[in-house]
Design a protein around this motif. Structure first.
Motif, PDB file in Angstrom:
ATOM      1  N   ILE A   1       0.756  -1.219   0.030  1.00  0.00           N
ATOM      2  CA  ILE A   1       0.005   0.049   0.183  1.00  0.00           C
ATOM      3  C   ILE A   1       1.004   1.099   0.105  1.00  0.00           C
ATOM      4  O   ILE A   1       1.896   1.163   0.954  1.00  0.00           O
ATOM      5  CB  ILE A   1      -0.922  -0.047   1.163  1.00  0.00           C
ATOM      6  N   PRO A   2       0.886   2.081  -0.894  1.00  0.00           N
ATOM      7  CA  PRO A   2      -0.348   2.180  -1.874  1.00  0.00           C
ATOM      8  C   PRO A   2       0.223   1.681  -3.117  1.00  0.00           C
ATOM      9  O   PRO A   2      -0.814   1.678  -4.273  1.00  0.00           O
ATOM     10  CB  PRO A   2      -0.158   3.764  -1.962  1.00  0.00           C
ATOM     11  N   ALA A   3       1.142   1.050  -3.443  1.00  0.00           N
ATOM     12  CA  ALA A   3       1.572   0.467  -4.808  1.00  0.00           C
ATOM     13  C   ALA A   3       0.559  -0.277  -5.466  1.00  0.00           C
ATOM     14  O   ALA A   3       0.190  -0.057  -6.575  1.00  0.00           O
ATOM     15  CB  ALA A   3       2.959  -0.021  -4.679  1.00  0.00           C
ATOM     16  N   GLY A   4      -0.252  -1.076  -4.705  1.00  0.00           N
ATOM     17  CA  GLY A   4      -1.263  -2.164  -5.227  1.00  0.00           C
ATOM     18  C   GLY A   4      -2.707  -1.802  -4.692  1.00  0.00           C
ATOM     19  O   GLY A   4      -3.506  -2.380  -5.013  1.00  0.00           O
ATOM     20  N   PHE A   5      -2.635  -0.353  -4.313  1.00  0.00           N
ATOM     21  CA  PHE A   5      -4.031  -0.050  -3.938  1.00  0.00           C
ATOM     22  C   PHE A   5      -4.953   0.394  -5.377  1.00  0.00           C
ATOM     23  O   PHE A   5      -5.909   0.115  -5.154  1.00  0.00           O
ATOM     24  CB  PHE A   5      -3.893   1.661  -3.443  1.00  0.00           C
ATOM     25  N   THR A   6      -4.487   0.539  -6.510  1.00  0.00           N
ATOM     26  CA  THR A   6      -5.375   0.405  -7.935  1.00  0.00           C
ATOM     27  C   THR A   6      -6.025  -0.707  -7.940  1.00  0.00           C
ATOM     28  O   THR A   6      -7.376  -0.854  -8.161  1.00  0.00           O
ATOM     29  CB  THR A   6      -4.621   0.990  -8.998  1.00  0.00           C
ATOM     30  N   ALA A   7      -5.252  -2.030  -7.687  1.00  0.00           N
ATOM     31  CA  ALA A   7      -6.000  -3.256  -7.893  1.00  0.00           C
ATOM     32  C   ALA A   7      -7.027  -3.394  -6.957  1.00  0.00           C
ATOM     33  O   ALA A   7      -8.047  -4.020  -7.297  1.00  0.00           O
ATOM     34  CB  ALA A   7      -4.967  -4.157  -7.962  1.00  0.00           C
ATOM     35  N   LEU A   8      -6.762  -2.992  -5.747  1.00  0.00           N
ATOM     36  CA  LEU A   8      -7.596  -3.092  -4.495  1.00  0.00           C
ATOM     37  C   LEU A   8      -8.960  -2.204  -4.788  1.00  0.00           C
ATOM     38  O   LEU A   8     -10.084  -2.707  -4.586  1.00  0.00           O
ATOM     39  CB  LEU A   8      -6.970  -2.569  -3.209  1.00  0.00           C
ATOM     40  N   GLU A   9      -8.706  -1.180  -5.251  1.00  0.00           N
ATOM     41  CA  GLU A   9      -9.779  -0.233  -5.853  1.00  0.00           C
ATOM     42  C   GLU A   9     -10.740  -0.821  -6.824  1.00  0.00           C
ATOM     43  O   GLU A   9     -11.826  -0.921  -6.782  1.00  0.00           O
ATOM     44  CB  GLU A   9      -9.524   1.292  -6.132  1.00  0.00           C
ATOM     45  N   ASP A  10     -10.101  -1.390  -7.792  1.00  0.00           N
ATOM     46  CA  ASP A  10     -10.579  -2.057  -8.989  1.00  0.00           C
ATOM     47  C   ASP A  10     -11.560  -3.105  -8.527  1.00  0.00           C
ATOM     48  O   ASP A  10     -12.819  -3.450  -9.147  1.00  0.00           O
ATOM     49  CB  ASP A  10      -9.865  -2.473 -10.076  1.00  0.00           C
ATOM     50  N   ALA A  11     -11.011  -4.122  -7.721  1.00  0.00           N
ATOM     51  CA  ALA A  11     -11.737  -5.114  -6.951  1.00  0.00           C
ATOM     52  C   ALA A  11     -12.869  -4.795  -6.207  1.00  0.00           C
ATOM     53  O   ALA A  11     -13.975  -5.354  -6.328  1.00  0.00           O
ATOM     54  CB  ALA A  11     -10.864  -5.854  -6.285  1.00  0.00           C
ATOM     55  N   ILE A  12     -12.858  -3.629  -5.428  1.00  0.00           N
ATOM     56  CA  ILE A  12     -14.100  -3.091  -4.589  1.00  0.00           C
ATOM     57  C   ILE A  12     -15.239  -2.693  -5.653  1.00  0.00           C
ATOM     58  O   ILE A  12     -16.134  -3.106  -5.390  1.00  0.00           O
ATOM     59  CB  ILE A  12     -13.179  -2.017  -3.570  1.00  0.00           C
ATOM     60  N   GLN A  13     -14.765  -1.857  -6.494  1.00  0.00           N
ATOM     61  CA  GLN A  13     -15.694  -1.495  -7.661  1.00  0.00           C
ATOM     62  C   GLN A  13     -16.444  -2.550  -8.314  1.00  0.00           C
ATOM     63  O   GLN A  13     -17.556  -2.404  -8.508  1.00  0.00           O
ATOM     64  CB  GLN A  13     -15.168  -0.423  -8.626  1.00  0.00           C
ATOM     65  N   ALA A  14     -15.596  -3.738  -8.732  1.00  0.00           N
ATOM     66  CA  ALA A  14     -15.973  -4.739  -9.474  1.00  0.00           C
ATOM     67  C   ALA A  14     -17.002  -5.632  -8.343  1.00  0.00           C
ATOM     68  O   ALA A  14     -18.321  -5.869  -9.009  1.00  0.00           O
ATOM     69  CB  ALA A  14     -15.047  -5.674  -9.872  1.00  0.00           C
ATOM     70  N   TRP A  15     -16.818  -5.581  -7.021  1.00  0.00           N
ATOM     71  CA  TRP A  15     -17.751  -6.147  -6.051  1.00  0.00           C
ATOM     72  C   TRP A  15     -19.097  -5.227  -5.975  1.00  0.00           C
ATOM     73  O   TRP A  15     -20.107  -5.947  -6.054  1.00  0.00           O
ATOM     74  CB  TRP A  15     -16.849  -6.246  -5.051  1.00  0.00           C
ATOM     75  N   VAL A  16     -18.802  -4.040  -5.844  1.00  0.00           N
ATOM     76  CA  VAL A  16     -20.210  -3.242  -5.822  1.00  0.00           C
ATOM     77  C   VAL A  16     -20.996  -3.179  -6.906  1.00  0.00           C
ATOM     78  O   VAL A  16     -22.090  -3.240  -6.888  1.00  0.00           O
ATOM     79  CB  VAL A  16     -19.678  -1.789  -5.419  1.00  0.00           C
ATOM     80  N   VAL A  17     -20.327  -3.008  -8.243  1.00  0.00           N
ATOM     81  CA  VAL A  17     -21.032  -3.101  -9.340  1.00  0.00           C
ATOM     82  C   VAL A  17     -21.931  -4.711  -9.360  1.00  0.00           C
ATOM     83  O   VAL A  17     -22.966  -4.688  -9.898  1.00  0.00           O
ATOM     84  CB  VAL A  17     -20.171  -3.195 -10.663  1.00  0.00           C
ATOM     85  N   SER A  18     -21.247  -5.943  -9.240  1.00  0.00           N
ATOM     86  CA  SER A  18     -21.774  -7.068  -9.396  1.00  0.00           C
ATOM     87  C   SER A  18     -22.950  -7.094  -8.195  1.00  0.00           C
ATOM     88  O   SER A  18     -23.929  -7.740  -8.649  1.00  0.00           O
ATOM     89  CB  SER A  18     -21.099  -8.079  -9.076  1.00  0.00           C
ATOM     90  N   GLY A  19     -22.937  -6.616  -7.202  1.00  0.00           N
ATOM     91  CA  GLY A  19     -23.853  -6.925  -6.122  1.00  0.00           C
ATOM     92  C   GLY A  19     -25.050  -5.958  -6.180  1.00  0.00           C
ATOM     93  O   GLY A  19     -26.314  -6.264  -5.792  1.00  0.00           O
ATOM     94  N   SER A  20     -24.848  -4.627  -6.821  1.00  0.00           N
ATOM     95  CA  SER A  20     -25.867  -3.754  -6.917  1.00  0.00           C
ATOM     96  C   SER A  20     -26.744  -3.783  -8.403  1.00  0.00           C
ATOM     97  O   SER A  20     -27.589  -3.344  -8.356  1.00  0.00           O
ATOM     98  CB  SER A  20     -25.366  -2.477  -7.109  1.00  0.00           C
ATOM     99  N   GLY A  21     -26.120  -4.504  -9.248  1.00  0.00           N
ATOM    100  CA  GLY A  21     -26.713  -4.451 -10.701  1.00  0.00           C
ATOM    101  C   GLY A  21     -26.296  -3.111 -11.318  1.00  0.00           C
ATOM    102  O   GLY A  21     -27.198  -3.025 -12.491  1.00  0.00           O
ATOM    103  N   LEU A  22     -25.776  -2.398 -10.829  1.00  0.00           N
ATOM    104  CA  LEU A  22     -25.723  -0.932 -11.713  1.00  0.00           C
ATOM    105  C   LEU A  22     -24.383  -1.248 -12.639  1.00  0.00           C
ATOM    106  O   LEU A  22     -23.556  -1.979 -12.660  1.00  0.00           O
ATOM    107  CB  LEU A  22     -25.395   0.398 -10.549  1.00  0.00           C
ATOM    108  N   ALA A  23     -24.562  -0.299 -13.674  1.00  0.00           N
ATOM    109  CA  ALA A  23     -23.208  -0.379 -14.641  1.00  0.00           C
ATOM    110  C   ALA A  23     -22.162   0.207 -13.918  1.00  0.00           C
ATOM    111  O   ALA A  23     -22.082   1.098 -12.979  1.00  0.00           O
ATOM    112  CB  ALA A  23     -23.627   0.626 -15.874  1.00  0.00           C
ATOM    113  N   ALA A  24     -20.786   0.070 -14.353  1.00  0.00           N
ATOM    114  CA  ALA A  24     -19.721   0.352 -13.747  1.00  0.00           C
ATOM    115  C   ALA A  24     -19.603   1.871 -13.778  1.00  0.00           C
ATOM    116  O   ALA A  24     -19.038   2.289 -12.604  1.00  0.00           O
ATOM    117  CB  ALA A  24     -18.398  -0.330 -14.672  1.00  0.00           C
TER     118      ALA A  24
END
Length: 191
Positions: free
Chosen positions: A3-26
């Motif tokens: 952290i913070p070098a791998g933080f972008t991958a972490l943020e991307d994974a969080i966003q993908a999780w929220v997208v998949s669970g909410s049914g909203l577009a990215a």
């Protein structure tokens, strides 16, 4: 992961999780404070509330797998951090499966699914605890339009690691600066 070098991958994974669970577009799941216009219609913001150290970090040296002169050792400092997130859903229907509360409930439930949990774990994140999904409806704009809203806080654990290189001392040459008795020094061999 560092952290913070791998933080972008972490943020991307969080966003993908929220997208998949909410049914909203990215493009409708955004990080709070992003320099972009507010999405129209239903959307979710992800807020990074806090990053807190859990316990003490540990340090350990190890041989550099690709040694270069002056960089034969890697010193690693690792530890655990608690990452607190705030997910806020805006707009949507006031009732039913597309309501702000139900979209966030879908996000909470999706964290338990093997594929989503595996993707979060691969990014170095473990979801620890969810707060209650809360209705925080409000009024928006000069004409005071009703807007359904909901929020949930999430506590996660994430690994932190920083690395720096070091070197071995191959030999020591000692000059006698005073007429004292001779001293013997022992320099241990490389492990």
């Amino acid at each position: 992961m560092s952290i913070p070098a791998g933080f972008t991958a972490l943020e991307d994974a969080i966003q993908a999780w929220v997208v998949s669970g909410s049914g909203l577009a990215a493009d409708r799941v955004v990080y709070r404070g992003q320099p972009a216009p507010q999405p129209s219609g239903a959307y979710i913001t992800i807020g990074l509330l806090a990053l807190r150290r859990i316990g003490q970090d540990g340090a350990r040296p190890e041989a550099n797998p690709i040694p270069t002169p002056g960089a034969e050792i890697l010193h690693r400092a690792t530890g655990v951090r608690e990452l607190r997130l705030s997910l806020q859903c805006y707009a949507g229907s006031p009732h039913g499966v597309t309501s702000a509360m139900m979209r966030l409930e879908g996000v909470v439930s999706a964290a338990a699914l093997p594929v989503r949990r595996g993707a979060l774990n691969a990014a170095g994140l473990g979801v620890h605890e969810f707060g209650p999904v809360q209705s925080v409806d409000g009024f928006v704009g000069a004409h005071a339009f009703f807007e359904p809203r909901a929020m949930v806080e999430v506590r996660c654990h994430v690994a932190s690691e920083v690395v720096e290189t070091g070197t071995f001392i191959e030999f020591v040459e000692i000059e006698r600066l005073s007429p004292s008795p001779a001293t013997t020094f022992f320099v241990p061999e490389e492990p």
